[in-house]
Design a protein around this motif. Structure first.
Motif, PDB file in Angstrom:
ATOM      1  N   LYS A  56       0.837  -1.204   0.000  1.00 46.43           N
ATOM      2  CA  LYS A  56       0.000   0.000   0.000  1.00 46.43           C
ATOM      3  C   LYS A  56       0.874   1.257   0.000  1.00 46.43           C
ATOM      4  CE  LYS A  56      -3.757  -2.317   2.480  1.00 46.43           C
ATOM      5  NZ  LYS A  56      -4.546  -2.358   3.717  1.00 46.43           N
ATOM      6  N   CYS A  57       1.956   1.217   0.761  1.00 47.49           N
ATOM      7  CA  CYS A  57       2.855   2.365   0.829  1.00 47.49           C
ATOM      8  C   CYS A  57       3.644   2.535  -0.474  1.00 47.49           C
ATOM      9  CB  CYS A  57       3.792   2.238   2.027  1.00 47.49           C
ATOM     10  SG  CYS A  57       2.905   2.359   3.606  1.00 47.49           S
ATOM     11  N   TYR A  58       3.921   1.415  -1.150  1.00 47.19           N
ATOM     12  CA  TYR A  58       4.544   1.493  -2.473  1.00 47.19           C
ATOM     13  C   TYR A  58       3.613   2.261  -3.409  1.00 47.19           C
ATOM     14  CZ  TYR A  58       5.888   0.218  -7.180  1.00 47.19           C
ATOM     15  OH  TYR A  58       6.225   0.288  -8.497  1.00 47.19           O
ATOM     16  N   MET A  59       2.327   1.945  -3.370  1.00 48.36           N
ATOM     17  CA  MET A  59       1.354   2.633  -4.227  1.00 48.36           C
ATOM     18  C   MET A  59       1.333   4.129  -3.926  1.00 48.36           C
ATOM     19  SD  MET A  59      -1.840  -0.005  -4.010  1.00 48.36           S
ATOM     20  CE  MET A  59      -1.529  -1.762  -4.039  1.00 48.36           C
ATOM     21  N   ALA A  60       1.358   4.476  -2.643  1.00 47.53           N
ATOM     22  CA  ALA A  60       1.344   5.893  -2.251  1.00 47.53           C
ATOM     23  C   ALA A  60       2.590   6.603  -2.762  1.00 47.53           C
ATOM     24  CB  ALA A  60       1.245   6.021  -0.733  1.00 47.53           C
ATOM     25  N   CYS A  61       3.723   5.965  -2.652  1.00 40.87           N
ATOM     26  CA  CYS A  61       4.973   6.546  -3.132  1.00 40.87           C
ATOM     27  C   CYS A  61       4.898   6.793  -4.632  1.00 40.87           C
ATOM     28  CB  CYS A  61       6.140   5.617  -2.788  1.00 40.87           C
ATOM     29  SG  CYS A  61       7.738   6.158  -3.456  1.00 40.87           S
ATOM     30  N   PHE A  62       4.481   5.782  -5.377  1.00 44.21           N
ATOM     31  CA  PHE A  62       4.444   5.898  -6.836  1.00 44.21           C
ATOM     32  C   PHE A  62       3.432   6.961  -7.264  1.00 44.21           C
ATOM     33  CE2 PHE A  62       4.204   4.685 -11.257  1.00 44.21           C
ATOM     34  CZ  PHE A  62       5.506   4.301 -11.523  1.00 44.21           C
ATOM     35  N   MET A  63       2.290   6.988  -6.603  1.00 44.22           N
ATOM     36  CA  MET A  63       1.279   7.989  -6.933  1.00 44.22           C
ATOM     37  C   MET A  63       1.771   9.389  -6.586  1.00 44.22           C
ATOM     38  SD  MET A  63      -2.150   5.910  -5.811  1.00 44.22           S
ATOM     39  CE  MET A  63      -3.151   7.369  -5.748  1.00 44.22           C
ATOM     40  N   GLY A  64       2.589   9.494  -5.547  1.00 43.18           N
ATOM     41  CA  GLY A  64       3.184  10.784  -5.202  1.00 43.18           C
ATOM     42  C   GLY A  64       4.151  11.245  -6.274  1.00 43.18           C
ATOM     43  N   LYS A  65       4.949  10.321  -6.779  1.00 45.34           N
ATOM     44  CA  LYS A  65       5.887  10.662  -7.837  1.00 45.34           C
ATOM     45  C   LYS A  65       5.153  11.065  -9.115  1.00 45.34           C
ATOM     46  CE  LYS A  65       9.877   8.133  -6.166  1.00 45.34           C
ATOM     47  NZ  LYS A  65      10.666   9.314  -5.836  1.00 45.34           N
ATOM     48  N   GLN A  66       4.012  10.443  -9.363  1.00 47.05           N
ATOM     49  CA  GLN A  66       3.192  10.791 -10.532  1.00 47.05           C
ATOM     50  C   GLN A  66       2.458  12.117 -10.329  1.00 47.05           C
ATOM     51  OE1 GLN A  66       0.640   7.318 -10.365  1.00 47.05           O
ATOM     52  NE2 GLN A  66       1.518   6.548 -12.266  1.00 47.05           N
TER      53      GLN A  66
END
Length: 135
Positions: A56-66
């Motif tokens: 879930k935190c991986y998703m948050a990180c990637f969405m933050g970068k996007q």
């Protein structure tokens, strides 16, 4: 069965195209930051309790970068639609589909305790809406 397999293949190709649009180091950075080394495509989105927090935190990180996830942890739905328009430039059918998905998930959006949970439930919504759209 065949239709389900076709939907799954289309989802994988779409996810691959979207991921290839972004720098490889984003994936590497987010895996390091979150401690998640798996493949988010393999997760069971219908059972949130089975999804590990690092995913879930991986998703948050990637969405933050996007820039789909704002620094405050909220989802920028307008930006997400613009991003899909860029990623799928020239494919109006896919753009319409993804804009519909984002609009539907925006309707269901609610705040969660943290960025990781917010990211997971947004991704979960997108995956389930994608399946519904393609049936």
């Amino acid at each position: 069965m065949t239709q389900s397999l076709l939907c799954f293949v289309v989802l994988l190709v779409t996810a691959h195209l979207a991921l290839s649009y972004f720098p490889d180091e984003w994936e590497e950075d987010c895996k390091k930051e979150s401690g998640y080394a798996g493949d988010i495509g393999d997760l069971n989105y219908t059972d949130p309790s089975s999804v590990p927090r690092p995913a879930k935190c991986y998703m948050a990180c990637f969405m933050g970068k996007q820039q789909v996830m704002k620094p405050d942890g909220n989802i920028d739905f307008k930006y997400a639609k613009g991003l899909y328009s860029k990623v799928h430039k020239g494919d109006e059918k896919k753009i319409r589909m993804f804009h519909w998905i984002v609009d539907e998930c925006a309707k269901e959006y609610k705040e969660y305790p943290d960025k990781c949970e917010t990211a997971f439930y947004y991704v979960k919504c997108k995956r389930l809406k994608y399946d519904a759209y393609n049936q």
